[in-house]
Design a protein around this motif. Structure first.
Motif, PDB file in Angstrom:
ATOM      1  N   UNK A  75      18.574  46.823  92.744  1.00 17.05           N
ATOM      2  CA  UNK A  75      17.507  46.438  93.676  1.00 17.05           C
ATOM      3  C   UNK A  75      17.633  47.185  94.997  1.00 17.05           C
ATOM      4  N   UNK A  76      18.870  47.410  95.437  1.00 14.76           N
ATOM      5  CA  UNK A  76      19.095  48.149  96.676  1.00 14.76           C
ATOM      6  C   UNK A  76      18.593  49.588  96.568  1.00 14.76           C
ATOM      7  N   UNK A  77      18.563  50.114  95.346  1.00 13.20           N
ATOM      8  CA  UNK A  77      18.073  51.474  95.119  1.00 13.20           C
ATOM      9  C   UNK A  77      16.571  51.512  94.859  1.00 13.20           C
ATOM     10  N   UNK A  78      15.932  50.331  94.930  1.00 10.84           N
ATOM     11  CA  UNK A  78      14.489  50.265  94.734  1.00 10.84           C
ATOM     12  C   UNK A  78      14.047  50.043  93.310  1.00 10.84           C
ATOM     13  N   UNK A  79      14.999  49.707  92.426  1.00  9.31           N
ATOM     14  CA  UNK A  79      14.668  49.481  91.019  1.00  9.31           C
ATOM     15  C   UNK A  79      14.355  48.008  90.748  1.00  9.31           C
ATOM     16  N   UNK A  80      13.640  47.765  89.645  1.00 10.13           N
ATOM     17  CA  UNK A  80      13.434  46.412  89.142  1.00 10.13           C
ATOM     18  C   UNK A  80      14.508  46.169  88.090  1.00 10.13           C
ATOM     19  N   UNK A  81      15.258  45.072  88.228  1.00  9.46           N
ATOM     20  CA  UNK A  81      16.438  44.866  87.376  1.00  9.46           C
ATOM     21  C   UNK A  81      16.385  43.518  86.663  1.00  9.46           C
ATOM     22  N   UNK A  92      13.345  39.830  76.263  1.00  9.56           N
ATOM     23  CA  UNK A  92      12.120  39.024  76.315  1.00  9.56           C
ATOM     24  C   UNK A  92      10.925  39.884  76.699  1.00  9.56           C
ATOM     25  N   UNK A  93      11.058  40.685  77.765  1.00  8.14           N
ATOM     26  CA  UNK A  93       9.901  41.443  78.248  1.00  8.14           C
ATOM     27  C   UNK A  93       9.619  42.667  77.392  1.00  8.14           C
ATOM     28  N   UNK A  94      10.579  43.048  76.547  1.00 11.13           N
ATOM     29  CA  UNK A  94      10.357  44.193  75.661  1.00 11.13           C
ATOM     30  C   UNK A  94       9.476  43.850  74.471  1.00 11.13           C
ATOM     31  N   UNK A  95       9.307  42.540  74.219  1.00 16.02           N
ATOM     32  CA  UNK A  95       8.424  42.148  73.115  1.00 16.02           C
ATOM     33  C   UNK A  95       6.992  42.497  73.479  1.00 16.02           C
ATOM     34  N   UNK A  96       6.218  42.974  72.526  1.00 15.07           N
ATOM     35  CA  UNK A  96       4.834  43.354  72.822  1.00 15.07           C
ATOM     36  C   UNK A  96       4.027  42.178  73.366  1.00 15.07           C
ATOM     37  N   UNK A  97       3.198  42.443  74.359  1.00 14.17           N
ATOM     38  CA  UNK A  97       2.322  41.421  74.915  1.00 14.17           C
ATOM     39  C   UNK A  97       1.266  41.039  73.885  1.00 14.17           C
ATOM     40  N   UNK A  98       1.018  39.739  73.732  1.00 18.48           N
ATOM     41  CA  UNK A  98       0.068  39.269  72.726  1.00 18.48           C
ATOM     42  C   UNK A  98      -1.359  39.699  73.039  1.00 18.48           C
ATOM     43  N   UNK A  99      -1.675  39.756  74.336  1.00 22.46           N
ATOM     44  CA  UNK A  99      -3.047  40.120  74.697  1.00 22.46           C
ATOM     45  C   UNK A  99      -3.098  41.405  75.509  1.00 22.46           C
ATOM     46  N   UNK A 108      11.068  51.981  82.280  1.00 20.03           N
ATOM     47  CA  UNK A 108      11.164  51.757  83.728  1.00 20.03           C
ATOM     48  C   UNK A 108      11.047  50.269  84.044  1.00 20.03           C
ATOM     49  N   UNK A 109      10.165  49.586  83.301  1.00 20.62           N
ATOM     50  CA  UNK A 109       9.979  48.145  83.502  1.00 20.62           C
ATOM     51  C   UNK A 109      11.231  47.362  83.142  1.00 20.62           C
ATOM     52  N   UNK A 110      12.066  47.940  82.273  1.00 22.68           N
ATOM     53  CA  UNK A 110      13.333  47.299  81.913  1.00 22.68           C
ATOM     54  C   UNK A 110      14.427  47.559  82.942  1.00 22.68           C
ATOM     55  N   UNK A 111      14.079  48.326  83.985  1.00 22.59           N
ATOM     56  CA  UNK A 111      15.041  48.592  85.049  1.00 22.59           C
ATOM     57  C   UNK A 111      15.936  49.785  84.796  1.00 22.59           C
ATOM     58  N   UNK A 143       8.086  49.976  92.271  1.00 22.59           N
ATOM     59  CA  UNK A 143       7.797  48.537  92.263  1.00 22.59           C
ATOM     60  C   UNK A 143       6.293  48.291  92.114  1.00 22.59           C
ATOM     61  N   UNK A 144       5.482  49.059  92.856  1.00 22.44           N
ATOM     62  CA  UNK A 144       4.029  48.905  92.764  1.00 22.44           C
ATOM     63  C   UNK A 144       3.520  49.354  91.394  1.00 22.44           C
ATOM     64  N   UNK A 145       4.176  50.371  90.824  1.00 20.08           N
ATOM     65  CA  UNK A 145       3.803  50.829  89.486  1.00 20.08           C
ATOM     66  C   UNK A 145       3.974  49.721  88.461  1.00 20.08           C
ATOM     67  N   UNK A 146       5.133  49.046  88.501  1.00 20.52           N
ATOM     68  CA  UNK A 146       5.405  47.962  87.555  1.00 20.52           C
ATOM     69  C   UNK A 146       4.410  46.818  87.756  1.00 20.52           C
ATOM     70  N   UNK A 147       4.156  46.458  89.019  1.00 20.77           N
ATOM     71  CA  UNK A 147       3.207  45.374  89.303  1.00 20.77           C
ATOM     72  C   UNK A 147       1.827  45.706  88.756  1.00 20.77           C
TER      73      UNK A 147
END
Length: 209
Positions: free
Chosen positions: A120-126, A134-141, A160-163, A197-201
């Motif tokens: 997080x200090x380096x600006x990553x999402x962790x 959990x988040x690697x599973x495909x989104x249902x919609x 990148x979303x996985x940090x 961070x804005x990319x992931x959001x």
């Protein structure tokens, strides 16, 4: 080395004390206080510099999800890392969308928490290992109709979303770090955002991850 001025927020006092004890020997942290509700935290944050907040989702007055946004409105540079028992994909992604820099389950190891803080200090999402699963599973919609991405860009966006760092992604996809960095810059340009961070959001809002 300047220590990170750290606050713990959890509705269980025993959890706060446990985290204080666990983190008391971390040379890069200074534990300032613990709070059992969101309003007390917000009052403290308005008058004190806080570098890092370890935040639970379930609080008696304000949802930790909403609290992420409120924290960022008061102190944009404060790093928020969620420590929760909630495993719903939608909750995890919503906290990131609202400004959190990481999400760990409460059964995570101290090693995972250290890595998350460093990232997080380096600006990553962790995330902790279980949260990544959990988040690697495909989104249902989920739908990628909002934006045209190449297959490689979709792969790199997901990682990148996985940090994961450019080096880690390069090793996984057999690419050089420079190539991954180029894709990363192209993604930021395509999404019209300023940073990772804005990319992931933005990708979360579009249902791409």
């Amino acid at each position: 080395m300047n220590k990170l001025r750290t606050v713990i927020v959890d509705d269980h006092p025993i959890v706060i004390e446990g985290l204080k004890n666990l983190l008391s020997h971390e040379t890069n942290l200074e534990i300032l206080k613990g709070f059992c509700n969101g309003n007390e935290l917000l009052g403290f944050l308005k008058n004190n510099r806080v570098d890092l907040i370890l935040l639970d989702i379930t609080l008696p007055d304000i949802s930790g999800i909403d609290l992420c946004l409120m924290i960022k409105e008061i102190s944009e540079n404060t790093i928020v890392i969620v420590l929760s028992n909630h495993t719903e994909r939608s909750i995890i992604l919503q906290t990131i969308q609202n400004g959190a820099s990481g999400y760990l389950l409460k059964n995570s190891s101290l090693h995972e928490l250290r890595n998350c803080i460093a990232g997080a200090l380096e600006g990553n999402i962790c995330y902790s290992r279980e949260v990544i699963e959990i988040i690697s599973r495909p989104s249902k919609n989920g739908s990628d109709s909002h934006l045209k991405l190449t297959r490689r860009e979709k792969q790199i966006l997901a990682l990148l979303a996985e940090g994961k760092t450019s080096r880690m992604i390069g090793e996984e996809l057999f690419l050089s770090s420079l190539t991954v960095d180029t894709h990363r810059r192209n993604l930021i340009r395509k999404f019209g955002v300023k940073n990772l961070a804005e990319l992931i959001m933005s990708a979360v809002k579009m249902g791409l991850i």
